[in-house]
Design an enzyme around this catalytic site. Structure first.
Site, PDB file in Angstrom:
ATOM      1  N   GLY A   8       0.823  -1.202   0.000  1.00  0.00           N
ATOM      2  CA  GLY A   8       0.000   0.000   0.000  1.00  0.00           C
ATOM      3  C   GLY A   8       0.852   1.245   0.000  1.00  0.00           C
ATOM      4  N   ALA A   9       0.206   2.381   0.239  1.00  0.00           N
ATOM      5  CA  ALA A   9       0.906   3.660   0.220  1.00  0.00           C
ATOM      6  C   ALA A   9       1.934   3.719   1.346  1.00  0.00           C
ATOM      7  CB  ALA A   9      -0.096   4.790   0.352  1.00  0.00           C
ATOM      8  N   GLU A  10       1.610   3.107   2.475  1.00  0.00           N
ATOM      9  CA  GLU A  10       2.519   3.245   3.609  1.00  0.00           C
ATOM     10  C   GLU A  10       2.955   1.924   4.215  1.00  0.00           C
ATOM     11  OE1 GLU A  10       1.143   4.806   7.226  1.00  0.00           O
ATOM     12  OE2 GLU A  10      -0.922   4.151   6.990  1.00  0.00           O
ATOM     13  N   ILE A  13       1.941  -5.698   3.136  1.00  0.00           N
ATOM     14  CA  ILE A  13       1.090  -6.709   3.753  1.00  0.00           C
ATOM     15  C   ILE A  13       1.613  -8.088   3.367  1.00  0.00           C
ATOM     16  CG2 ILE A  13      -1.280  -7.616   3.897  1.00  0.00           C
ATOM     17  CD1 ILE A  13      -1.137  -4.787   4.930  1.00  0.00           C
ATOM     18  N   ASP A 122      -9.925   6.867   6.457  1.00  0.00           N
ATOM     19  CA  ASP A 122      -9.546   6.581   5.066  1.00  0.00           C
ATOM     20  C   ASP A 122     -10.543   5.585   4.471  1.00  0.00           C
ATOM     21  OD1 ASP A 122      -8.125   6.520   2.688  1.00  0.00           O
ATOM     22  OD2 ASP A 122      -6.571   5.165   3.409  1.00  0.00           O
TER      23      ASP A 122
HETATM   24  N1  ADP Z   1      -6.161  -8.749   7.411  1.00  0.00           N
HETATM   25  C1  ADP Z   1      -6.139  -8.760   6.086  1.00  0.00           C
HETATM   26  N2  ADP Z   1      -6.552  -9.854   5.396  1.00  0.00           N
HETATM   27  C2  ADP Z   1      -6.516  -9.864   4.050  1.00  0.00           C
HETATM   28  N3  ADP Z   1      -6.103  -8.828   3.288  1.00  0.00           N
HETATM   29  C3  ADP Z   1      -5.686  -7.715   3.913  1.00  0.00           C
HETATM   30  C4  ADP Z   1      -5.681  -7.618   5.336  1.00  0.00           C
HETATM   31  N4  ADP Z   1      -5.227  -6.386   5.675  1.00  0.00           N
HETATM   32  C5  ADP Z   1      -4.950  -5.753   4.526  1.00  0.00           C
HETATM   33  N5  ADP Z   1      -5.231  -6.542   3.451  1.00  0.00           N
HETATM   34  C6  ADP Z   1      -5.062  -6.190   2.024  1.00  0.00           C
HETATM   35  O1  ADP Z   1      -3.916  -5.385   1.856  1.00  0.00           O
HETATM   36  C7  ADP Z   1      -4.265  -4.097   1.351  1.00  0.00           C
HETATM   37  C8  ADP Z   1      -3.412  -3.016   2.034  1.00  0.00           C
HETATM   38  O2  ADP Z   1      -3.662  -3.040   3.438  1.00  0.00           O
HETATM   39  P1  ADP Z   1      -3.978  -1.718   4.239  1.00  0.00           P
HETATM   40  O3  ADP Z   1      -4.164  -2.049   5.662  1.00  0.00           O
HETATM   41  O4  ADP Z   1      -5.090  -0.995   3.555  1.00  0.00           O
HETATM   42  O5  ADP Z   1      -2.591  -0.950   4.073  1.00  0.00           O
HETATM   43  P2  ADP Z   1      -2.247   0.541   3.559  1.00  0.00           P
HETATM   44  O6  ADP Z   1      -2.297   1.357   4.803  1.00  0.00           O
HETATM   45  O7  ADP Z   1      -0.878   0.431   3.014  1.00  0.00           O
HETATM   46  O8  ADP Z   1      -3.287   0.937   2.548  1.00  0.00           O
HETATM   47  C9  ADP Z   1      -5.772  -3.951   1.672  1.00  0.00           C
HETATM   48  O9  ADP Z   1      -6.389  -3.104   0.755  1.00  0.00           O
HETATM   49  C10 ADP Z   1      -6.256  -5.380   1.552  1.00  0.00           C
HETATM   50  O10 ADP Z   1      -6.502  -5.685   0.190  1.00  0.00           O
HETATM   51 MG    MG Z   2      -5.350   0.805   2.587  1.00  0.00          MG
END
Ligand code: ADP
Ligand code: MG
Length: 208
Positions: A8-10, A13, A122
């Site tokens: 993601g942006a920050e 995962i 967000d």
């Molecule tokens: N617990 C989770 N289980 C499955 N997919 C996840 C989970 N957490 C995040 N993701 C996937 O990873 C992407 C990025 O996670 P996110 O928490 O939104 O990070 P960021 O802050 O970088 O946007 C999410 O849009 C989702 O698709």
């Molecule tokens: Mg996100």
């Protein structure tokens, strides 16, 4: 086994298989353009905030991945892996009625947060996961806040509006209508001040 799921942006995962179960490790990476101390402080506080708000949101009835551990020094959170697809990626492929019904439920989940004086911070469709039973899960609570005011809730709705018009340009109107319908459905009259604040914020944005 560690597999990168998303960047993601920050954060990055990872999906991890441990004890025969899938988990997600969310790691907030260093940002090279920020001063080291500020960057580390920011990653620490967002990690801590996310961990807390994931749990608080779940107690409000919003499905979020359960958190198992948090490491503030390494800026990581270990949580449940949610098997599913980003709502963002799914939206364009769904029938009109399925799309409307999912947006309606998305609006209800945001309303549940707001009813508990929590804002997501967000609320985009990339932070919503649709699982195989078509249930919605909300993730990415690093900017979420408690004790939210009408202004903060209005901003949350405004962010939804803006996210829909930048990512789902051909279906955004139907999506917004359904989301707000779900929102009002849950909150009734108490939604009114937040909805007018949302419109006010949008108007403010037009003239700046
Ligand atoms: N617990 C989770 N289980 C499955 N997919 C996840 C989970 N957490 C995040 N993701 C996937 O990873 C992407 C990025 O996670 P996110 O928490 O939104 O990070 P960021 O802050 O970088 O946007 C999410 O849009 C989702 O698709
Ligand atoms: Mg996100």
């Amino acid at each position: 086994m560690k597999q990168m799921l998303a960047r993601g942006a920050e954060s990055v995962i990872y999906k991890i298989d441990q004890w025969g179960f899938p988990f997600v490790l969310k790691w907030r990476q260093e940002k090279p353009y920020l001063l080291k101390d500020i960057d580390s402080q920011l990653r620490r506080s967002r990690t801590s905030r996310e961990c807390k708000m994931l749990t608080i949101s779940r107690t409000l009835g919003v499905p979020t991945p359960a958190v198992y551990s948090v490491d503030l020094d390494n800026h990581t959170i270990l949580m449940d892996f949610i098997a599913g697809t980003q709502f963002k990626q799914l939206a364009g492929q769904l029938s009109q009625s399925t799309l409307i019904s999912l947006c309606h439920r998305f609006g209800r989940l945001i309303a549940l947060l707001h009813a508990g004086d929590v804002v997501h911070g967000d609320p985009t469709t990339s932070n919503v996961i649709v699982d195989e039973k078509s249930r919605l899960w909300i993730v990415d609570f690093g900017l979420s806040e408690m004790n939210a005011t009408i202004e903060m809730k209005g901003v949350d709705l405004h962010l939804i509006h803006r996210a829909l018009e930048t990512t789902h340009w051909d279906i955004q109107e139907d999506m917004l209508d359904a989301t707000l319908e779900g929102y009002v459905d849950l909150l009734g009259n108490t939604a009114e001040p937040t909805l007018s604040r949302m419109n006010e914020i949008r108007e403010r944005g037009r003239y700046h």
